[in-house]
Scaffold this active site. Structure first.
Site, PDB file in Angstrom:
ATOM      1  N   ARG A  90     -25.357  -2.237   7.470  1.00 43.04           N
ATOM      2  CA  ARG A  90     -25.046  -3.643   7.183  1.00 43.04           C
ATOM      3  C   ARG A  90     -25.367  -4.552   8.380  1.00 43.04           C
ATOM      4  O   ARG A  90     -25.426  -5.762   8.248  1.00 43.04           O
ATOM      5  CB  ARG A  90     -23.568  -3.734   6.796  1.00 43.04           C
ATOM      6  N   GLU A 111     -19.155  -5.791  10.315  1.00 43.36           N
ATOM      7  CA  GLU A 111     -20.100  -5.041  11.146  1.00 43.36           C
ATOM      8  C   GLU A 111     -21.141  -5.960  11.780  1.00 43.36           C
ATOM      9  O   GLU A 111     -21.503  -5.796  12.958  1.00 43.36           O
ATOM     10  CB  GLU A 111     -20.806  -3.971  10.299  1.00 43.36           C
ATOM     11  N   LYS A 138       0.861  -1.182   0.000  1.00 45.50           N
ATOM     12  CA  LYS A 138       0.000   0.000   0.000  1.00 45.50           C
ATOM     13  C   LYS A 138       0.907   1.244   0.000  1.00 45.50           C
ATOM     14  O   LYS A 138       1.838   1.329   0.779  1.00 45.50           O
ATOM     15  CB  LYS A 138      -0.904  -0.020   1.243  1.00 45.50           C
TER      16      LYS A 138
HETATM   17  C1  LIG Z   1     -18.694  -2.136   4.954  1.00 46.61           C
HETATM   18  C2  LIG Z   1     -17.492  -1.224   5.070  1.00 46.61           C
HETATM   19  N1  LIG Z   1     -16.859  -1.135   6.270  1.00 46.61           N
HETATM   20  C3  LIG Z   1     -15.800  -0.323   6.403  1.00 46.61           C
HETATM   21  C4  LIG Z   1     -15.339   0.411   5.346  1.00 46.61           C
HETATM   22  C5  LIG Z   1     -14.173   1.373   5.532  1.00 46.61           C
HETATM   23  N2  LIG Z   1     -13.026   0.996   4.721  1.00 46.61           N
HETATM   24  C6  LIG Z   1     -12.745   1.571   3.567  1.00 46.61           C
HETATM   25  S1  LIG Z   1     -11.369   0.973   2.862  1.00 46.61           S
HETATM   26  C7  LIG Z   1     -11.128  -0.086   4.170  1.00 46.61           C
HETATM   27  C8  LIG Z   1      -9.953  -0.999   4.188  1.00 46.61           C
HETATM   28  C9  LIG Z   1     -10.011  -1.907   3.007  1.00 46.61           C
HETATM   29  O1  LIG Z   1      -8.863  -2.732   3.053  1.00 46.61           O
HETATM   30  P1  LIG Z   1      -8.463  -3.497   1.723  1.00 46.61           P
HETATM   31  O2  LIG Z   1      -9.679  -4.084   1.124  1.00 46.61           O
HETATM   32  O3  LIG Z   1      -7.380  -4.407   2.083  1.00 46.61           O
HETATM   33  O4  LIG Z   1      -7.976  -2.366   0.728  1.00 46.61           O
HETATM   34  P2  LIG Z   1      -6.598  -1.550   0.768  1.00 46.61           P
HETATM   35  O5  LIG Z   1      -6.951  -0.206   1.354  1.00 46.61           O
HETATM   36  O6  LIG Z   1      -5.624  -2.314   1.585  1.00 46.61           O
HETATM   37  O7  LIG Z   1      -6.182  -1.445  -0.672  1.00 46.61           O
HETATM   38  C10 LIG Z   1     -12.127   0.045   5.100  1.00 46.61           C
HETATM   39  C11 LIG Z   1     -12.212  -0.718   6.374  1.00 46.61           C
HETATM   40  C12 LIG Z   1     -16.022   0.286   4.119  1.00 46.61           C
HETATM   41  N3  LIG Z   1     -15.648   1.010   3.018  1.00 46.61           N
HETATM   42  N4  LIG Z   1     -17.077  -0.544   4.013  1.00 46.61           N
END
Ligand SMILES: Cc1ncc(C[n+]2csc(CCOP(=O)(O)OP(=O)(O)O)c2C)c(N)n1
Ligand SMILES: CC(=O)[C@@H](O)[C@H](O)COP(=O)(O)O
Ligand SMILES: [Mg+2]
Length: 637
Positions: free
Chosen positions: A406, A378, A288
Site C-alpha cells: 500500500r 502505511e 471488542k
Molecule cells: C492495510 C492494513 N493494515 C493493517 C492491517 C492489520 N489489521 C487487521 S485488523 C486491524 C485492526 C482493525 O481495527 P478495526 O477496524 O477497528 O476493527 P476491530 O478489530 O476493532 O473490530 C489491523 C490494524 C490490515 N488488515 N490491513
C-alpha cells in the site's frame, strides 16, 4: 470435528431462515451465535474479539437487509465469522483458516454473500460505493449497499478518499462505523478522540435521541421535507457538539451513536435507514470481545487473535517448548531496535497500527517519545519516516510485507528518489500462513529490487537480522530488511553486533556439481536439504546470498566459474524475484549454467500452515532435496 450449534442456530442455513424467526427470538439467536464462535475459535484458533463485537450487528443486518441482493461489505473481514455462519457455512466453519478449508476472510469465490474480498483494511467504503454507483448506472432494482468499517480501519486514508467521493455521490450508501476504541492495539489519533467526544457527550446524546424520533419519522415525507430535516438536524448536532460533525461536513448524514449490542434497536434503526435517501453513516458503539468475559474485560489486544484456549477458564494455550525455543523474528527486531536506539539517539521507530504484531511495542514502552503508532496508515508511515530522515534521524519503519504494498510509491517517490536513510523492516515476508493470499508477503523482493538506491536484504537467522539492523542504522541511504512470520533458529540470539558490508553474501557449505543459492530464513531449509543429501552421497554447495540488491558479484563470479548447475531458493514470488536477479546477472556476465528457481509460482496460493504452503510450492526441505536429485547427473555407476 463439527461443533453442535444451539437450537435456533441449527435451523439457520441462510438469512432467509433467520428472517423466519420473530424479532423476539433475535437475542437468543445472538447468544447462540456468540457461543458457536467461542466454541469453534477456542478449539481451532483464528481471529476472535472482533467477531464477538459484531454479533448483534451481524444478526440485525441479515435480519433487515435482503442479502445477498442487498450488498454487504465487511472491512478487513476478520470480524465476519458470524456473517459466514449465518450464510450457509455453519457446518464448515470448523475448517476456517485450515489448509483446504474456509478462508478467514470474506472471499467472493467462497460465497455469494461475500460481495467483496477483503483482508487489507479501509477498502469497504470504496467497494460499496462502487457497487452503489454501478447499480444506479445500470438502473438495477433498488437495493442497499452497506459497508461495515471499524474505528481502526477508519484511520486508513482510503476510507477518507471514499467518504470524500460518497459525499457527492447520488447514492443511498450506508456506512456502519463499528466503534470499539480498538484497532489490534488500542486505536490512536485525533479521529479516535473525536469519536470518543461524540460518544461521551451526554447533552448531545440525550437531545439527539429526541431529535431523531421526530425527524427520523418525518423523513418519510418526500424529499423536500428531507432537505429541511437534514439542515435542522445538522444544525442541532453541531450546536450540541460545539463543533461541526466531521461526517456531516462531508455531506454524509450522521446517525448515532447507537448501542451496537441491542439487536432489536439496531434492527429498527437499520429499517429506518433503508428508507432515508442519500449517503449516510451509522455510528455503532460496541465492545471488542463482547460476551466472553476474558476477551471483553481482559487484554483486548491478546484476544484479537488469541490462538486456542480453554473456553471455560479463559486460559490461552501456549505451545510449551521441550527445548529452549528460538525467539520470533519480530521479538528479535523489537529488542534489537531498543539496543540500537540506546547506542544511537538518532534512531526512531514507526509502525502503522501494528505495535504488538511487529513488536514495535517494545520500543514504544521503553522510549515512548521515539516510537510512533500512526494508525492504519502505511503510506503516511513511510513518508513520515522520510520527513524524520531529512532532519538527520534514522527511522526504522516496520511494515508487514503485504501491507507495504500500500505504500509502494511512498518508498519510491519519497524515500529512494531522495536517497533518504530510512530503514524499512518488512515483517511477515514470505508465506504468512493461515491468513492466506491477502496477507502473504510474496512480492516484496520483486517490487523492491527494481527501485534505485534501495538495499534489499534478508537475514537467514536472528544474528544476521541483528547485524543487518546494525549495519542499516549507519548506512547513509534507504535499506530494507525482510524476514518471515514466526521463529528463527537461534535460542542464544543476543550476539554482539558486527557490520555486514552491503552486498556481501557468505558460503554456508562447500560442495561439488550443484550450488544452492538461498536468500533469507528459507536458507535453513536448504541446510536441512543438504543434510539429507549428504546421507545419499550427494554434496551440493550452499550459499546464503544475504542481499538481493546489490548482489555479491565477486561471490557470483566464483560460483558461476565453478558450477554449471545452480538452484535458487526464495520464500517469495519467482516472477522478478531473487532467482530472476541471479539469472539476469548470469546472462549479463555471459556465464552459462542450468539454473532452477524455487519459490512462489505465478498463481494465488491459498491459506494453510507455512510449511504446508512451502511443500505445495516445492521449496520445503524435501522439495529442495528433490530439485538437487533431479539436477544431479544420473546416479553414479
Ligand atoms: C492495510 C492494513 N493494515 C493493517 C492491517 C492489520 N489489521 C487487521 S485488523 C486491524 C485492526 C482493525 O481495527 P478495526 O477496524 O477497528 O476493527 P476491530 O478489530 O476493532 O473490530 C489491523 C490494524 C490490515 N488488515 N490491513
Ligand atoms: C486481520 C489482520 O490483518 C491481522 O490481524 C493479521 O491477521 C495479523 O497477522 P499476524 O497474526 O501475523 O500478526
Ligand atoms: Mg475497532
Amino acid at each position: 470435528m463439527l461443533i453442535q450449534p444451539g437450537e435456533l442456530l441449527a435451523q439457520i442455513n441462510s438469512p432467509a431462515d433467520l428472517k423466519k424467526f420473530p424479532k423476539e427470538k433475535l437475542v437468543q439467536i445472538c447468544d447462540e451465535l456468540r457461543q458457536y464462535i467461542v466454541d469453534n475459535v477456542s478449539v481451532y484458533g483464528g481471529h476472535f474479539g472482533a467477531s464477538l463485537g459484531v454479533v448483534e450487528l451481524t444478526v440485525a443486518l441479515h435480519y433487515v437487509l435482503n442479502t445477498p441482493e442487498d450488498q454487504l461489505v465487511w472491512d478487513v473481514g476478520h470480524q465476519a465469522y458470524g456473517h459466514k455462519i449465518l450464510t450457509g457455512r455453519r457446518d464448515r466453519f470448523h475448517t476456517n483458516r485450515i489448509y483446504g478449508g474456509l478462508s478467514g476472510f470474506p472471499k467472493r469465490k467462497e460465497s455469494e454473500y461475500d460481495t467483496f474480498g477483503v483482508g487489507h483494511s479501509s477498502t469497504s467504503i470504496s467497494a460499496a460505493l462502487g457497487m452503489a454507483v454501478a447499480s444506479k448506472y445500470r438502473d438495477l432494482p433498488k437495493k442497499q449497499h452497506v459497508a461495515v468499517i471499524g474505528d481502526g480501519s477508519m484511520t486508513g486514508g482510503m476510507a477518507f478518499e471514499a467518504m470524500n467521493h460518497a459525499g457527492v455521490s447520488d447514492t443511498n450508501l450506508i456506512i456502519i462505523l463499528n466503534d470499539n476504541c480498538m484497532s489490534i492495539d488500542p486505536n490512536v489519533g485525533a479521529l479516535k478522540d473525536y469519536l470518543t467526544d461524540i460518544t461521551t457527550s451526554r447533552t448531545y446524546n440525550k437531545a439527539k435521541d429526541e431529535v431523531w424520533k421526530i425527524l427520523g419519522k418525518l423523513s418519510k415525507f418526500g424529499s423536500s421535507a428531507q432537505e429541511v430535516i437534514s439542515k435542522v438536524e445538522g444544525g442541532i448536532k453541531s450546536a450540541l457538539l460545539n463543533q461541526s460533525n466531521l461526517f456531516e461536513s462531508l455531506n454524509l448524514r450522521y446517525f448515532g451513536p447507537v448501542d451496537g449490542h441491542d439487536v432489536n434497536h439496531l434492527a429498527e434503526v437499520l429499517n429506518d435507514l433503508k428508507d432515508i435517501p442519500g449517503p449516510k453513516i451509522l455510528h455503532c458503539v460496541t465492545v471488542k470481545g463482547k460476551g466472553y468475559a476474558p476477551a471483553e474485560n481482559g487484554n483486548q489486544t491478546t484476544w484479537h487473535a488469541p490462538g486456542t484456549f480453554d473456553k471455560v477458564t479463559g486460559e490461552i494455550y501456549k505451545k510449551t517448548p521441550s527445548t529452549p525455543q528460538a525467539p520470533k523474528y519480530q521479538e528479535v527486531f523489537g529488542h534489537t531496535l531498543v539496543e540500537l536506539a540506546e547506542q544511537n539517539d538518532k534512531i526512531m521507530g514507526v509502525t502503522p497500527a501494528m505495535p504488538s504484531g511487529s513488536s514495535m511495542n517494545i520500543m514504544m514502552k521503553a522510549m515512548p517519545d521515539r516510537a510512533f503508532d500512526v494508525g492504519i496508515a502505511e503510506q503516511h508511515a513511510v513518508t513520515f519516516s522520510a520527513g524524520l530522515a531529512t532532519q538527520g534521524l534514522v527511522p526504522f519503519c516496520n511494515i508487514y510485507s503485504t501491507f507495504m504494498q500500500r505504500a509502494y510509491d511512498q518508498v519510491l517517490h519519497d524515500v529512494c528518489l531522495q536517497n533518504l536513510p530510512v530503514v524499512l523492516c518488512l515483517d511477515r515476508a514470505g508465506f504468512a500462513g493461515a491468513d492466506g493470499p491477502t496477507h502473504h508477503g510474496a512480492y516484496d523482493i520483486a517490487f523492491f529490487r527494481c527501485i534505485p538506491n534501495l538495499v534489499v536484504s534478508a537475514p537467514m537467522n536472528e544474528e544476521e537480522l541483528r547485524n543487518m539492523m546494525y549495519s542499516a542504522s549507519t548506512h547513509n541511504g534507504p535499506y530494507s530488511i525482510r524476514y518471515p512470520r514466526g521463529k528463527g533458529v537461534m535460542p542464544e540470539w543476543r550476539t554482539a553486533f558486527e557490520q555486514i558490508p552491503v552486498g556481501q553474501g557468505r558460503i554456508i557449505k562447500e560442495g561439488e556439481e550443484i550450488a544452492i543459492l538461498s536468500i533469507g530464513h528459507i536458507g535453513n531449509y536448504a541446510v536441512e536439504a543438504c543434510e539429507k543429501l549428504t546421507k545419499e552421497g550427494l554434496n551440493p554447495a550452499h550459499y546464503d546470498m544475504r542481499f538481493v540488491k546489490p548482489l555479491d558479484e565477486e561471490l557470483l563470479h566464483e560460483i558461476f566459474s565453478k558450477f554449471k548447475k545452480v538452484i535458487t531458493v526464495e520464500d517469495g514470488c519467482l516472477m522478478g524475484g531473487f532467482g530472476s536477479a541471479v539469472i539476469e546477472w548470469m546472462m549479463d556476465h555471459e556465464y552459462q549454467a542450468q539454473v532452477k528457481r524455487l519459490g512462489i509460482p505465478d498463481e494465488v496460493i491459498e491459506h494453510g500452515e507455512q510449511i504446508e504452503l512451502h511443500r505445495e510450492c516445492g521449496f520445503d526441505p524435501e522439495g529442495i532435496a528433490a530439485a538437487v536429485r533431479s539436477m544431479t547427473a544420473v546416479t553414479k555407476i
